[in-house]
Design an enzyme around this catalytic site. Structure first.
Site, PDB file in Angstrom:
ATOM      1  N   ARG A   1       0.265   6.644   9.357  1.00 50.23           N
ATOM      2  CA  ARG A   1       1.334   7.499  10.236  1.00 50.23           C
ATOM      3  C   ARG A   1       2.544   7.548  10.188  1.00 50.23           C
ATOM      4  O   ARG A   1       3.249   6.952  11.143  1.00 50.23           O
ATOM      5  CB  ARG A   1       0.967   7.319  11.834  1.00 50.23           C
ATOM      6  CG  ARG A   1      -0.665   7.021  11.889  1.00 50.23           C
ATOM      7  CD  ARG A   1      -0.559   6.813  13.574  1.00 50.23           C
ATOM      8  NE  ARG A   1      -2.273   7.113  13.686  1.00 50.23           N
ATOM      9  CZ  ARG A   1      -3.455   6.757  14.278  1.00 50.23           C
ATOM     10  NH1 ARG A   1      -3.748   5.134  13.635  1.00 50.23           N
ATOM     11  NH2 ARG A   1      -4.311   6.519  15.224  1.00 50.23           N
TER      12      ARG A   1
ATOM     13  N   ARG B   1      -0.041  10.725   6.118  1.00 51.80           N
ATOM     14  CA  ARG B   1      -0.779  11.626   6.889  1.00 51.80           C
ATOM     15  C   ARG B   1       0.743  12.433   7.006  1.00 51.80           C
ATOM     16  O   ARG B   1       1.955  11.592   7.559  1.00 51.80           O
ATOM     17  CB  ARG B   1      -1.107  11.553   8.516  1.00 51.80           C
ATOM     18  CG  ARG B   1      -1.194  12.750   9.378  1.00 51.80           C
ATOM     19  CD  ARG B   1      -1.849  12.161  11.082  1.00 51.80           C
ATOM     20  NE  ARG B   1      -0.729  11.897  11.670  1.00 51.80           N
ATOM     21  CZ  ARG B   1      -1.374  10.820  12.951  1.00 51.80           C
ATOM     22  NH1 ARG B   1      -2.908  11.254  13.030  1.00 51.80           N
ATOM     23  NH2 ARG B   1      -0.844   9.913  13.389  1.00 51.80           N
TER      24      ARG B   1
ATOM     25  N   GLU C   1     -10.116  17.188  13.217  1.00 45.50           N
ATOM     26  CA  GLU C   1      -9.743  16.663  14.516  1.00 45.50           C
ATOM     27  C   GLU C   1      -9.396  17.837  15.437  1.00 45.50           C
ATOM     28  O   GLU C   1      -9.593  17.518  17.040  1.00 45.50           O
ATOM     29  CB  GLU C   1      -8.019  16.001  14.982  1.00 45.50           C
ATOM     30  CG  GLU C   1      -7.013  16.671  14.033  1.00 45.50           C
ATOM     31  CD  GLU C   1      -5.553  15.507  13.881  1.00 45.50           C
ATOM     32  OE1 GLU C   1      -5.274  14.506  15.031  1.00 45.50           O
ATOM     33  OE2 GLU C   1      -4.765  15.369  13.796  1.00 45.50           O
TER      34      GLU C   1
ATOM     35  N   ASN D   1     -10.443  10.652  17.583  1.00 44.34           N
ATOM     36  CA  ASN D   1      -8.861  10.219  18.859  1.00 44.34           C
ATOM     37  C   ASN D   1      -8.623  12.128  19.902  1.00 44.34           C
ATOM     38  O   ASN D   1      -9.691  12.061  20.503  1.00 44.34           O
ATOM     39  CB  ASN D   1      -7.699   9.512  18.474  1.00 44.34           C
ATOM     40  CG  ASN D   1      -8.170   8.367  18.350  1.00 44.34           C
ATOM     41  OD1 ASN D   1      -9.237   7.869  18.096  1.00 44.34           O
ATOM     42  ND2 ASN D   1      -7.199   7.927  17.027  1.00 44.34           N
TER      43      ASN D   1
ATOM     44  N   ARG E   1      -6.400  12.761  26.372  1.00 42.41           N
ATOM     45  CA  ARG E   1      -6.195  10.995  25.584  1.00 42.41           C
ATOM     46  C   ARG E   1      -5.709  10.481  26.531  1.00 42.41           C
ATOM     47  O   ARG E   1      -5.849   9.189  26.762  1.00 42.41           O
ATOM     48  CB  ARG E   1      -6.734  11.274  24.233  1.00 42.41           C
ATOM     49  CG  ARG E   1      -5.315  11.624  23.475  1.00 42.41           C
ATOM     50  CD  ARG E   1      -5.630  11.469  22.211  1.00 42.41           C
ATOM     51  NE  ARG E   1      -5.032  10.445  21.465  1.00 42.41           N
ATOM     52  CZ  ARG E   1      -5.167  10.691  19.968  1.00 42.41           C
ATOM     53  NH1 ARG E   1      -5.188  10.968  19.494  1.00 42.41           N
ATOM     54  NH2 ARG E   1      -4.562   8.629  19.523  1.00 42.41           N
TER      55      ARG E   1
ATOM     56  N   CYS F   1     -10.784   8.532  10.104  1.00 43.31           N
ATOM     57  CA  CYS F   1      -9.705   7.940  10.428  1.00 43.31           C
ATOM     58  C   CYS F   1      -9.467   7.240  11.725  1.00 43.31           C
ATOM     59  O   CYS F   1      -8.467   6.611  12.146  1.00 43.31           O
ATOM     60  CB  CYS F   1      -8.039   8.297   9.552  1.00 43.31           C
ATOM     61  SG  CYS F   1      -7.975   9.986  10.692  1.00 43.31           S
TER      62      CYS F   1
HETATM   63  C1  PEP Z   1      -6.694  11.051  15.588  1.00 47.92           C
HETATM   64  O1  PEP Z   1      -6.109  11.611  16.453  1.00 47.92           O
HETATM   65  O2  PEP Z   1      -7.919  10.347  15.142  1.00 47.92           O
HETATM   66  C2  PEP Z   1      -5.915   9.965  14.480  1.00 47.92           C
HETATM   67  C3  PEP Z   1      -6.424   9.764  14.125  1.00 47.92           C
HETATM   68  O3  PEP Z   1      -4.688  10.476  14.757  1.00 47.92           O
HETATM   69  P1  PEP Z   1      -3.954   9.907  16.353  1.00 47.92           P
HETATM   70  O4  PEP Z   1      -4.255   8.856  16.837  1.00 47.92           O
HETATM   71  O5  PEP Z   1      -2.227   9.850  15.869  1.00 47.92           O
HETATM   72  O6  PEP Z   1      -3.320  10.626  17.093  1.00 47.92           O
HETATM   73 MG    MG Z   2      -4.847  12.638  16.054  1.00 45.69          MG
END
Ligand code: PEP
Ligand code: MG
Length: 544
Positions: free
Chosen positions: A293, A329, A427, A450, A461, A498
């Site tokens: 990240r 990323r 995503e 996520n 979230r 991921c």
């Molecule tokens: C996700 O969105 O699942 C991800 C891996 O990225 P982040 O949690 O950093 O948004």
């Molecule tokens: Mg993400």
């Protein structure tokens, strides 16, 4: 009890007696007893012996820390054959009538200063190496052992600095940890310590009174306790015991493949937020880094991190992974990840706002700086680039175009860079729906479950009130994952996860059956997941 602080190279605890290591001083006498021709012969004989030592060291390092980390000793061999280096030694012998020891020491220092003054980070790192090879030759000339003898009892070694060759030669069974006054977290010595799994601190001020005293090296808290208080010692012993338990699990699973009972293999990689997490990745034997990240680098800074600063961090991670894949990323800033210097406007719906690839494609200079840094780091190992928050083919093409632009610029400037695999995060529901088209553009997909859960279920979230509704096991999410895998495979893309869901062991069997190629999870989840994978038998019906 005395406490000293430094910078930790590896999380871990070492408890034992301190042993101070003092290196022999360099030869200072410029006057030779023999003629320049005879001194040259002495030098040549020592150089040949040094080359033999380096071949043996390469073999030892190859067996213990792998090909990429062992390569440093091949570089040392080449340096000892370098014509400029040899000419410089000869010049000092002939013009100053110096002893070989003096000529080699002076040449090592001169070359080291020249390397240190260069702009290129790779060349700067050679400064320590040229000193290292010179010291090796001097040790042979003077008949001194070129390694630190540790004695019978295992110790925590304390030194001003350790060269890569000293580090790899140390007898690991006698070494609990090491502490140095100098050295950098990017040095090969640090990389080797991490790879060899030795707790280590650098940048620690010490004095002679430390020799022989009991100490606790606490890599988690970047400090060393000398003559630790009894309660601290007890709690550290407890912590060390827990580490050992984890280590025992690790030992049984380390180097084992992530393969089911019926032979289906899957890659298990680790997610990291910054270079400091790399020790954990190695300790837990992840097969690679599935998600770096990179935005944390920006979040930790007061201003935009320069290309050079980013390059050094990526390079350190890539080198430490020694050939294993590192998926970086690109900047995923915005929404919950804010840095003041970006001066982003306040938004009504930041999660649906100006973030990630949307920022990168409109503030191209920031993006290109990062892409250049990643491309340059790719010259040091295996790197993939992954774009976040993709919703359209157009975005992917634009991002790839900028990547090509960066490559062309680097080529033009004669700056070395490496080849990179290109992938995207899946995503957003939009990305899932057009996965077939997206797959035509890239080498791989990584599902960010996520955000995929957030955007599919229309659930913020970040809002704890909605935790109860945030259900990544929702059939919509699982179907989207399946759809993505199928679309990716139709077009020759590999597909991984991921997001946090990748570590959910209740879904491991489902993921394997769906055909996922990779799961990238937090480092501490790697081995438990390996255990789970190895217990599954896909030839049997899946239990409901
Ligand atoms: C996700 O969105 O699942 C991800 C891996 O990225 P982040 O949690 O950093 O948004
Ligand atoms: Mg993400």
């Amino acid at each position: 009890m005395e406490v000293a602080t430094g910078k930790s190279i590896l999380n871990g605890i070492a408890i034992g007696r301190l042993k101070l290591y003092r290196k022999e001083g360099a030869a200072s006498s410029a006057s030779a007893a023999l003629t320049p021709q005879e001194e040259w012969k002495r030098f040549e004989a020592a150089r040949i012996q040094a080359q033999e030592q380096l071949v043996a060291l390469y073999e030892k390092a190859l067996a213990e820390v792998g090909e990429d980390n062992a390569a440093i000793f091949e570089i040392h061999q080449m340096m000892l054959d370098d014509e400029d280096y040899l000419d410089a030694v000869k010049g000092i012998l002939e013009t100053q009538g110096a002893a070989a020891e003096y000529a080699v020491t002076a040449t090592g220092e001169n070359f080291s200063a020249a390397f240190a003054a260069m702009d290129d980070a790779y060349m700067q790192a050679r400064a320590a190496d040229v000193k290292d090879i010179s010291q090796r030759v001097v040790n042979i000339l003077t008949g001194k052992a070129d390694t630190c003898l540790l004695g019978e009892e295992p110790v925590i070694l304390v030194a001003d600095d350790l060269t890569p060759s000293e580090t790899v030669q140390l007898d690991k069974s006698k070494l609990l940890g090491f502490i140095t006054r100098y050295g950098s977290a990017n040095s090969h010595t640090a990389i080797l310590a991490r790879t060899m799994n030795i707790p280590a601190l650098i940048g620690v001020e010490y004095d002679d009174s430390w020799d022989g005293r009991l100490a606790v090296l606490d890599g988690y808290n970047h400090c060393v306790y000398i003559d630790p208080a009894p309660d601290l010692l007890t709690s550290m012993e407890e912590k060390q015991k827990n580490d050992l338990k984890h280590e025992a699990l690790l030992q049984t699973l380390k180097k084992k493949p992530n393969v089911t009972l019926d032979g289906r293999e899957i890659k298990v990689y680790a997610n990291i937020g910054n270079a400091g997490d790399i020790g954990l990745v190695l300790q837990n034997d992840a097969g690679g880094i599935g998600l770096f990240r990179s935005e944390f680098l920006y979040l930790e800074s007061e201003d935009f991190p320069t290309e050079e600063a980013q390059f050094l961090v990526y390079k350190r991670v890539v080198e430490t992974m020694a050939g294993k894949k590192v998926i970086i990323r690109t900047l995923d800033i915005g929404a919950d990840k804010q840095a003041a210097y970006f001066q982003l406007d306040k938004e009504e719906n930041p999660a649906l706002g100006y973030r990630a690839i949307r920022i990168c494609l409109t503030r191209k200079e920031i993006f290109k700086q990062q892409l250049r840094a990643i491309l340059r780091a790719a010259a040091f190992g295996t790197v993939s680039i992954m774009f976040p928050m993709i919703i359209s083919v157009r975005e992917v093409r634009d991002a790839k175009e900028l990547l090509e632009e960066c490559k062309a610029e680097l080529r033009e400037q004669g700056v070395a860079y490496g080849q990179v695999e290109v992938g995207i995060m899946i995503e957003t529901p939009a990305a899932v729906m057009i996965a077939d088209e997206l797959a035509e553009e890239v080498d791989f997909f990584s599902l960010g479950t996520n955000d995929l859960t957030q955007y599919t279920l229309a659930i913020d979230r970040q809002n704890p009130k909605l935790d109860h509704f945030y259900d990544p096991h929702h059939p919509a999410i699982l179907r989207m994952i399946r759809q993505t895998v199928e679309a990716g495979h139709r077009h020759g893309c590999w597909v991984g996860i991921c997001g946090e869901l990748g570590a959910d062991q209740t879904l491991t069997e489902t993921f394997l059956r769906m055909g996922l190629d990779e799961l990238s999870v937090s480092p501490s989840a790697v081995l438990p997941l390996r255990k789970r994978i190895r217990s599954l038998d896909l030839s049997k019906e899946q239990e409901a």
